[in-house]
Design a protein around this motif. Structure first.
Motif, PDB file in Angstrom:
ATOM      1  N   GLY A 212       0.826  -1.205   0.000  1.00  0.00           N
ATOM      2  CA  GLY A 212       0.000   0.000   0.000  1.00  0.00           C
ATOM      3  C   GLY A 212       0.857   1.250   0.000  1.00  0.00           C
ATOM      4  N   GLU A 213       1.895   1.242   0.823  1.00  0.00           N
ATOM      5  CA  GLU A 213       2.941   2.284   0.816  1.00  0.00           C
ATOM      6  C   GLU A 213       4.214   1.625   1.306  1.00  0.00           C
ATOM      7  OE1 GLU A 213       2.444   4.117   5.322  1.00  0.00           O
ATOM      8  OE2 GLU A 213       2.025   5.396   3.610  1.00  0.00           O
ATOM      9  N   ASN A 214       5.346   2.193   0.972  1.00  0.00           N
ATOM     10  CA  ASN A 214       6.594   1.571   1.430  1.00  0.00           C
ATOM     11  C   ASN A 214       7.455   2.510   2.265  1.00  0.00           C
ATOM     12  OD1 ASN A 214       7.461   3.263  -0.594  1.00  0.00           O
ATOM     13  ND2 ASN A 214       8.888   1.784  -1.490  1.00  0.00           N
ATOM     14  N   VAL A 215       6.900   3.680   2.629  1.00  0.00           N
ATOM     15  CA  VAL A 215       7.618   4.621   3.499  1.00  0.00           C
ATOM     16  C   VAL A 215       6.647   5.158   4.548  1.00  0.00           C
ATOM     17  CG1 VAL A 215       8.866   6.809   3.637  1.00  0.00           C
ATOM     18  CG2 VAL A 215       9.207   5.328   1.660  1.00  0.00           C
ATOM     19  N   HIS A 216       7.099   5.207   5.794  1.00  0.00           N
ATOM     20  CA  HIS A 216       6.313   5.849   6.849  1.00  0.00           C
ATOM     21  C   HIS A 216       7.225   6.786   7.637  1.00  0.00           C
ATOM     22  CE1 HIS A 216       3.181   6.466   9.834  1.00  0.00           C
ATOM     23  NE2 HIS A 216       4.147   6.366  10.751  1.00  0.00           N
ATOM     24  N   ASP A 217       6.775   8.012   7.824  1.00  0.00           N
ATOM     25  CA  ASP A 217       7.542   9.014   8.566  1.00  0.00           C
ATOM     26  C   ASP A 217       6.888   9.212   9.936  1.00  0.00           C
ATOM     27  OD1 ASP A 217       9.023  11.085   9.513  1.00  0.00           O
ATOM     28  OD2 ASP A 217       8.635  12.460   7.843  1.00  0.00           O
TER      29      ASP A 217
END
Length: 290
Positions: A212-217
Motif C-alpha cells: 500500500g505504501e513503502n515509506v512511513h515518517d
C-alpha cells in the motif's frame, strides 16, 4: 622589461592540486622575479593540463600560464594491495565478502588473495572453527615465503536456511607460533532464494506482492517513545503468495507479520515498531520482505 617596477598582485591556480608561489616584492626594471607552480600528482595518473591566472599592476588583463605533463602511476606493492596483517600473512581485508549468493543447492565459492610476508613457509592446518555451512580451503596448503596464495570460501546458502544479509566469524589455524597461529575473519553474504527459470505463462500466473505504501515518517518523537505503524501487503497475482520472512537492518526496528500465506486478492498487515532509545537525530531504517 619596462621602465617601472612590476608587482605581482595574485596568482590563482585552476585546481587545488596546483600550488602557486611568486615574488612578493616589486620587480625593478631590468631585474627578474619568479612565478612557481607546484603540482601534486598523488592519485592523479595520466595527462594533466592546468592553468595559473596572474594579476599584476602593469596590465589590466591577467596573464594565463599553463603547466602540462603526464603522471606515470607508481607500481603497487604487496603492502598496497594487501594492507591487512595477520601474523605472517597479509590480506586485503579481515572481512571476506561473498556478495549475493542463491539457495541453489551448490555451495558458492569465492577466492581471496593471501600473501606470506615472512621468511618461513606457512602451513594452513585442517582444523577450523566455522559454522557447518562455511568451509575454508587454501591453495597451496603450504605457502612459501614471499609468495601469494588463495583463501577459498565455500558457502552453502541452502544449508544455512536463512535469507538476507548475514555475518559469520570463522577461525582457522596455521603452523605459526603463539597467538599468531589463530586467524579470525568475518564472512559476509547476502542470501537470496533461488527460483528456476519460468515461462511467460508461469510468470503471468505467479503471485505478486503489492505494498500500500513503502515509506512511513514518524516525524519528531522523544527518545523514550516507542512508536508503531502498519504496512498493507496484498497478493495481486493468480497463485498463493508465501512470505518467507521479514528482516530489519537494525535491532531498534522490529517487524511482525499477521499472516504469511496470502491467497490471490488477499491482504495482510505488517506491523513495524521503532524503539528510539539511545538514538538522536534523523533515523532511517528498513524492513526487507522475502
Amino acid at each position: 622589461k619596462g621602465l617601472e617596477p612590476v608587482k605581482i598582485l595574485s596568482v590563482k591556480a585552476s585546481c587545488g592540486c596546483t600550488t602557486p608561489d611568486w615574488s612578493k616584492e616589486p620587480v625593478k626594471p631590468g631585474e627578474t622575479g619568479y612565478i612557481q607552480a607546484q603540482y601534486n600528482p598523488r592519485n592523479r595518473p595520466g595527462q594533466f593540463n592546468k592553468s595559473l591566472t596572474v594579476t599584476t599592476d602593469a596590465e589590466a588583463t591577467p596573464l594565463r600560464l599553463y603547466i602540462r605533463g603526464n603522471v606515470v602511476p607508481k607500481p603497487k606493492s604487496v603492502e598496497d594491495d594487501l594492507p591487512t596483517e595477520m601474523g605472517a600473512l597479509r590480506v586485503k581485508y579481515r572481512s571476506l565478502n561473498m556478495g549475493k549468493i542463491e539457495t541453489s543447492g551448490e555451495p558458492a565459492v569465492k577466492e581471496f588473495e593471501v600473501y606470506n610476508a615472512s621468511e618461513k613457509p606457512v602451513t594452513f592446518l585442517e582444523k577450523q572453527d566455522a559454522p557447518s555451512y562455511i568451509k575454508l580451503t587454501f591453495e597451496p596448503q603450504e605457502l612459501a615465503p614471499k609468495s601469494k596464495g588463495l583463501i577459498k570460501v565455500h558457502y552453502d546458502a541452502k544449508a544455512k536456511n536463512d535469507l538476507g544479509f548475514g555475518s559469520d566469524n570463522v577461525k582457522f589455524l596455521t603452523n605459526e607460533e603463539g597467538a599468531d597461529a589463530v586467524k579470525s575473519v568475518s564472512i559476509y553474504a547476502t542470501i537470496e532464494e533461488y527460483f528456476p527459470p519460468m515461462t511467460q505463462e508461469e510468470l503471468d500466473k505467479a503471485p505478486r506482492l503489492k505494498l500500500g505504501e513503502n515509506v512511513h515518517d514518524f516525524g519528531r518523537i522523544g527518545e523514550d517513545k516507542v512508536v508503531t505503524t502498519q504496512f498493507t501487503l496484498t497478493n495481486t497475482g493468480q497463485n498463493p503468495l508465501v512470505i518467507r520472512q521479514t528482516k530489519s537492518n537494525c535491532t531498534c526496528a522490529t517487524s511482525k507479520l499477521k499472516k504469511d500465506k496470502l491467497k490471490p486478492g488477499e491482504s495482510t498487515e505488517l506491523e513495524v515498531t521503532f524503539n528510539p532509545e539511545g538514538r538522536r537525530g534523523n533515523q532511517q531504517k528498513s524492513i526487507t520482505i522475502y
